[in-house]
Design an enzyme around this catalytic site. Sequence first.
Site, PDB file in Angstrom:
ATOM      1  N   SER A 149       0.846  -1.193   0.000  1.00  0.00           N
ATOM      2  CA  SER A 149       0.000   0.000   0.000  1.00  0.00           C
ATOM      3  C   SER A 149       0.887   1.251   0.000  1.00  0.00           C
ATOM      4  O   SER A 149       1.756   1.389  -0.864  1.00  0.00           O
ATOM      5  CB  SER A 149      -0.915  -0.063   1.225  1.00  0.00           C
ATOM      6  OG  SER A 149      -1.914   0.895   1.152  1.00  0.00           O
ATOM      7  N   ASP A 316      -9.084  -6.034  -4.583  1.00  0.00           N
ATOM      8  CA  ASP A 316      -8.646  -4.761  -4.014  1.00  0.00           C
ATOM      9  C   ASP A 316      -9.132  -3.640  -4.926  1.00  0.00           C
ATOM     10  O   ASP A 316      -8.612  -3.451  -6.016  1.00  0.00           O
ATOM     11  CB  ASP A 316      -7.123  -4.760  -3.908  1.00  0.00           C
ATOM     12  CG  ASP A 316      -6.579  -3.505  -3.253  1.00  0.00           C
ATOM     13  OD1 ASP A 316      -7.355  -2.551  -3.028  1.00  0.00           O
ATOM     14  OD2 ASP A 316      -5.371  -3.484  -2.963  1.00  0.00           O
ATOM     15  N   HIS A 349      -8.319  -4.853  -0.192  1.00  0.00           N
ATOM     16  CA  HIS A 349      -6.998  -4.278   0.045  1.00  0.00           C
ATOM     17  C   HIS A 349      -6.293  -4.933   1.237  1.00  0.00           C
ATOM     18  O   HIS A 349      -5.080  -5.120   1.232  1.00  0.00           O
ATOM     19  CB  HIS A 349      -7.145  -2.772   0.267  1.00  0.00           C
ATOM     20  CG  HIS A 349      -5.850  -2.032   0.337  1.00  0.00           C
ATOM     21  ND1 HIS A 349      -4.918  -2.073  -0.674  1.00  0.00           N
ATOM     22  CD2 HIS A 349      -5.317  -1.250   1.302  1.00  0.00           C
ATOM     23  CE1 HIS A 349      -3.876  -1.325  -0.334  1.00  0.00           C
ATOM     24  NE2 HIS A 349      -4.089  -0.832   0.864  1.00  0.00           N
TER      25      HIS A 349
END
Lengths: 375, 194
Positions: A149, A316, A349
């Site tokens: 991320s 995601d 995610h």
Amino acid sequence: MSFIATPQSMHFPEALTLQSGASIRDYHLAFETYGTLNADKSNAVLVCHALNASHHVAGVYEGQPKSEGWWDNMIGPGKPVDTNRFFVIGVNNLGSCFGSTGPMHAHPDTGDIYGADFPVVTVEDWVNAQARLLDRLGIDQLAAVLGGSLGGMQALSWTLQHPERMRHAVVVASAPNLTAENIAFNEVARRAIVTDPDFHGGHFYRHGAIPKRGLRIARMIGHITYLSDDVMNEKFGRQLREGMDLKYSTQDIEFQIESYLRYQGDKFSEYFDANTYLLITRALDYFDPAREHANNLTLALARAQAKFLLVSFTTDWRFSPQRSREIVKALLDNRRRVSYAEIDAPHGHDAFLLDDARYMSVMRSYFDSIAKEFA
Amino acid sequence: MSEQSTMEALARLVPHGSRVLDLGCGNGAMLSYLQRERGCTGYGVEIDDANVLACVQRGVDVIQLNLDEGLAMFGDNSFDVVLQIDTLQHLRNAEVMLRETARVGRTGVVAFPNFAHWPNRLSILQGRMPVTRRLPYQWYDTPNIRVGTYKDFEVLAHKNRLRILDSFGLQNGREVRWLPNALAGTAVFHFENA
């Protein structure tokens, strides 16, 4: 049972010039290391953290069995990033509320708490600060930089700012920049915080206040975007919190998902700093290495020398596989060495922090191959 | 079709030091061989998780993609050779992928099961779909959604304005240049854009 982790701190008296032109000096970086640096210092892996994480990547603190590091399933003895072979460094970023100098610390000139006056920091600034930490640890070149991320953005930024200082970049569930939708979510979260009456323009410490309401809402929004619709439905569906009867109330909690989000929001508001949340979401918004190359990511990544592994997760939607493929394409255009795994995991995610067997196997195999280079 | 002799026969079509894209690269054995024996570089493209993992394990750079979604990620003429070994028959858009192969590579190598191989013909004459070592599946559970012949591919290549540099059959790893459409289980074509 995990190993015992020991937090450390490094003081940097000399000023660091930030991307904004501002500078910061007399700051501390909190970090932890696991494993042993080998004789030629070739086995170091730097782990960059995501939004609400820190330097505490793996292991537990003495006497606190529940204080597991946020990536403890990935990093440790015998784990995919095996600390029997690698010297792993977890570092906490400037502006954080978890040990490195941040908005709740005192400005060295005035002695006043920074609060809203803490300078805006970018992904590039964080990477430069991390590079200074490596200098002090005597590590010229990393075996790998690893991040998911926002951490993946730092790993990518490392390959552009210090291309010669790393051999591999492992970029998980990340993106070359945020989409408008992503920036929109960040903006809603920030507005929730800055419009909280307890925010006091960011100087809430002076007022003995904490904008908890804003932080709660910010966290609830964030949390929704980290999960997939399927997983939320599977976990909560339309379950009511109490019994079978509707309460016909617009303000009470009816559904389990509401209860869960409020709980997550409450917990978050107890430990996270409001200014830090603003700073980190802004750093996310600003990150865009292609910007100074006429939005051409291929040109932007021409500097990179590292060998790459990129991993994305099909569900995601915050950092979709498409965004990872953009990075892969730019690397292919530059004829860089790159592998890309697109993991068909249901968790959205958050999958990058969970134990998907295929994901873990790819990571393990890739780090095995890195380890062979210095074995 | 992983036999060493077959791999070697196909590798001979790939010049030393080539930049190679292997579409449907499986466990990466071919690319690994080309890197080791012929000094090639490049990437595999694969959809299957276990195969992607196998590639990472043997140090072959692999991109996990569904080929039926196209090759938009790869630039025009960005590879010296694009391989499609035992891949064409699994693709929904076989013709599109053939054109993409020609776009992305300066040359292409396609190998696929030749349905006109004589044991298959015999089986059809007897009224049954063939089940052989090369086509080991029953008609109702085969992953091969395209069946074609050596001759069929010549027609398709011509239609798409591909210049065939070389073509032959492969049977037990050996090149078959006499009546390949009848005598070889595998059809091999080496081509470039005309």
